[in-house]
Design a protein around this motif. Structure first.
Motif, PDB file in Angstrom:
ATOM      1  N   MET A 294     -12.943 -24.592  26.693  1.00 22.68           N
ATOM      2  CA  MET A 294     -13.097 -23.240  26.133  1.00 22.68           C
ATOM      3  C   MET A 294     -13.748 -23.177  24.687  1.00 22.68           C
ATOM      4  N   LEU A 295     -13.459 -24.053  23.779  1.00 22.39           N
ATOM      5  CA  LEU A 295     -13.929 -24.269  22.432  1.00 22.39           C
ATOM      6  C   LEU A 295     -15.537 -24.595  22.655  1.00 22.39           C
ATOM      7  N   ALA A 296     -15.917 -25.481  23.490  1.00 19.79           N
ATOM      8  CA  ALA A 296     -17.520 -25.750  23.634  1.00 19.79           C
ATOM      9  C   ALA A 296     -18.070 -24.482  24.047  1.00 19.79           C
ATOM     10  N   LYS A 297     -17.411 -23.730  25.036  1.00 22.55           N
ATOM     11  CA  LYS A 297     -18.267 -22.468  25.415  1.00 22.55           C
ATOM     12  C   LYS A 297     -18.323 -21.380  24.178  1.00 22.55           C
ATOM     13  N   ALA A 298     -17.199 -21.165  23.703  1.00 24.44           N
ATOM     14  CA  ALA A 298     -16.970 -20.237  22.437  1.00 24.44           C
ATOM     15  C   ALA A 298     -18.100 -20.473  21.416  1.00 24.44           C
ATOM     16  N   LEU A 299     -18.310 -21.884  20.988  1.00 26.80           N
ATOM     17  CA  LEU A 299     -19.050 -22.190  20.029  1.00 26.80           C
ATOM     18  C   LEU A 299     -20.492 -22.500  20.471  1.00 26.80           C
ATOM     19  N   ASP A 300     -20.845 -22.343  21.741  1.00 24.11           N
ATOM     20  CA  ASP A 300     -22.205 -22.954  22.254  1.00 24.11           C
ATOM     21  C   ASP A 300     -22.229 -24.560  21.951  1.00 24.11           C
ATOM     22  N   LEU A 301     -21.631 -25.258  22.133  1.00 24.84           N
ATOM     23  CA  LEU A 301     -21.490 -26.675  21.952  1.00 24.84           C
ATOM     24  C   LEU A 301     -21.562 -27.432  23.322  1.00 24.84           C
ATOM     25  N   LEU A 302     -22.174 -28.570  23.151  1.00 22.38           N
ATOM     26  CA  LEU A 302     -22.123 -29.427  24.441  1.00 22.38           C
ATOM     27  C   LEU A 302     -20.728 -29.978  24.595  1.00 22.38           C
ATOM     28  N   TYR A 303     -20.291 -29.970  25.856  1.00 21.13           N
ATOM     29  CA  TYR A 303     -18.768 -30.688  26.123  1.00 21.13           C
ATOM     30  C   TYR A 303     -19.113 -31.883  26.650  1.00 21.13           C
ATOM     31  N   LEU A 304     -18.342 -32.964  26.343  1.00 22.34           N
ATOM     32  CA  LEU A 304     -18.370 -34.379  26.625  1.00 22.34           C
ATOM     33  C   LEU A 304     -16.931 -34.553  27.149  1.00 22.34           C
ATOM     34  N   ASP A 305     -16.784 -34.883  28.470  1.00 20.76           N
ATOM     35  CA  ASP A 305     -15.365 -35.400  28.794  1.00 20.76           C
ATOM     36  C   ASP A 305     -15.552 -36.824  29.007  1.00 20.76           C
ATOM     37  N   THR A 306     -15.163 -37.597  27.899  1.00 15.32           N
ATOM     38  CA  THR A 306     -15.257 -39.091  27.751  1.00 15.32           C
ATOM     39  C   THR A 306     -14.180 -39.713  28.780  1.00 15.32           C
ATOM     40  N   GLY A 307     -13.567 -39.107  29.123  1.00 14.05           N
ATOM     41  CA  GLY A 307     -12.367 -39.926  30.146  1.00 14.05           C
ATOM     42  C   GLY A 307     -13.050 -40.096  31.567  1.00 14.05           C
ATOM     43  N   ALA A 308     -13.949 -38.817  31.800  1.00 17.71           N
ATOM     44  CA  ALA A 308     -14.633 -39.149  33.067  1.00 17.71           C
ATOM     45  C   ALA A 308     -15.732 -40.262  33.076  1.00 17.71           C
ATOM     46  N   MET A 309     -16.241 -40.461  31.847  1.00 21.07           N
ATOM     47  CA  MET A 309     -16.858 -41.779  31.884  1.00 21.07           C
ATOM     48  C   MET A 309     -16.417 -43.052  32.250  1.00 21.07           C
ATOM     49  N   TYR A 310     -15.058 -43.034  31.829  1.00 22.51           N
ATOM     50  CA  TYR A 310     -14.295 -44.281  32.152  1.00 22.51           C
ATOM     51  C   TYR A 310     -14.133 -44.382  33.525  1.00 22.51           C
ATOM     52  N   ARG A 311     -13.549 -42.892  34.053  1.00 26.42           N
ATOM     53  CA  ARG A 311     -13.426 -42.953  35.530  1.00 26.42           C
ATOM     54  C   ARG A 311     -14.532 -43.238  36.282  1.00 26.42           C
ATOM     55  N   ALA A 312     -15.831 -43.090  35.895  1.00 24.55           N
ATOM     56  CA  ALA A 312     -16.856 -43.182  36.601  1.00 24.55           C
ATOM     57  C   ALA A 312     -17.101 -44.799  36.748  1.00 24.55           C
ATOM     58  N   VAL A 313     -16.809 -45.216  35.540  1.00 23.12           N
ATOM     59  CA  VAL A 313     -16.977 -46.834  35.833  1.00 23.12           C
ATOM     60  C   VAL A 313     -16.043 -47.547  36.730  1.00 23.12           C
ATOM     61  N   ALA A 314     -14.633 -46.815  36.685  1.00 19.61           N
ATOM     62  CA  ALA A 314     -13.667 -47.480  37.679  1.00 19.61           C
ATOM     63  C   ALA A 314     -14.213 -47.259  39.134  1.00 19.61           C
TER      64      ALA A 314
END
Ligand code: DC
Length: 225
Positions: free
Chosen positions: A19-39
């Motif tokens: 929600m914050l990234a959309k409102a401020l037009d910033l990139l959104y990075l879900d870093t947990g997803a990166m650890y999940r991808a390694v797993a």
């Protein structure tokens, strides 16, 4: 602008980060997803999680990409879409185990810093160590938390809506196990950065939390202007 959102699982980081990234037009990075991808990569290769050197090699060689807008963010592992697959309980627990390996963390942190720095307008990153390790000089840091029961209730409702079969008690046990591992690991445990805005979301609805966050953003912008 770099905004860090840390906190335990189920506190609302992803929803509010998007929600914050959309409102401020910033990139959104879900870093947990990166650890999940390694797993996920480790599971696919049939490597045991205690074979640390092999796990690190997999983390090094895997190409992890986060593509698209916050609401339709896709996670690619070596070019293949794993967005849905990484959301299982098994992958969540495995990601928590993988994330205790320092060398894996080093690789992920480097990747996250590069992505964050290259974002043209800035970035909202959510995870466990963003404000403490990845971007200790972030413009703004949030720590979102909630009682384990409230987090388990939310996760359970989400899972139910997605047709997953688990009980509230199982979800609570899983959340407690993951909390314990994330807080007690040696390298970059989940901690509240000194200068973080702490919000307990147990008794608040999304709108209320979001408004508090937007208020903190305006204040931070005023201070840096
Ligand atoms: O946020 P999540 O549930 O998708 O994260 C999965 C696991 O990854 C979590 O149990 C801890 C780990 N993690 C981490 O150690 N550091 C981060 N910045 C993000 C996630």
């Amino acid at each position: 602008m770099i905004i860090a959102i840390d906190g335990p699982s189920g506190a609302g980081k992803s929803t509010l980060g998007k929600m914050l990234a959309k409102a401020l037009d910033l990139l959104y990075l879900d870093t947990g997803a990166m650890y999940r991808a390694v797993a996920m990569a480790v599971i696919r290769k049939g490597v045991a999680f205690d074979e640390k050197q092999k796990v690190v090699e997999i983390a090094e060689k895997s190409k992890i990409e986060l593509i698209g807008e916050p609401d339709s963010l896709k996670i690619l592992l070596d070019g293949k879409d794993v967005t849905a697959e990484i959301r299982t309980l098994e992958v969540a627990q495995s990601a928590s185990v993988v994330s205790t390996i320092s060398e894996v963390r080093r690789i992920m942190v480097e990747h996250q810093r590069t992505l964050g720095r290259n974002a043209p307008k800035g970035c909202v990153l959510e995870g466990r160590d963003i404000g403490s390790v990845v971007f200790p000089h972030a413009d703004l840091k949030f720590f979102l938390t909630a009682k384990p029961e409230a987090r388990a209730r939310r996760r359970f409702e989400e899972d139910k809506a997605k047709g997953r079969q688990s009980t509230y008690e199982q979800t609570l046990t899983e959340i407690n196990e993951r909390d314990e591992r994330d807080v007690s690991r040696q390298d970059s445990p989940l901690t509240i950065a000194q200068d973080a805005v702490v919000i307990d979301t147990s008794e608040l609805d999304l709108r209320e939390v979001f408004e508090q966050m937007l208020g903190a953003v305006s204040k931070a912008k005023g201070e840096t202007a």
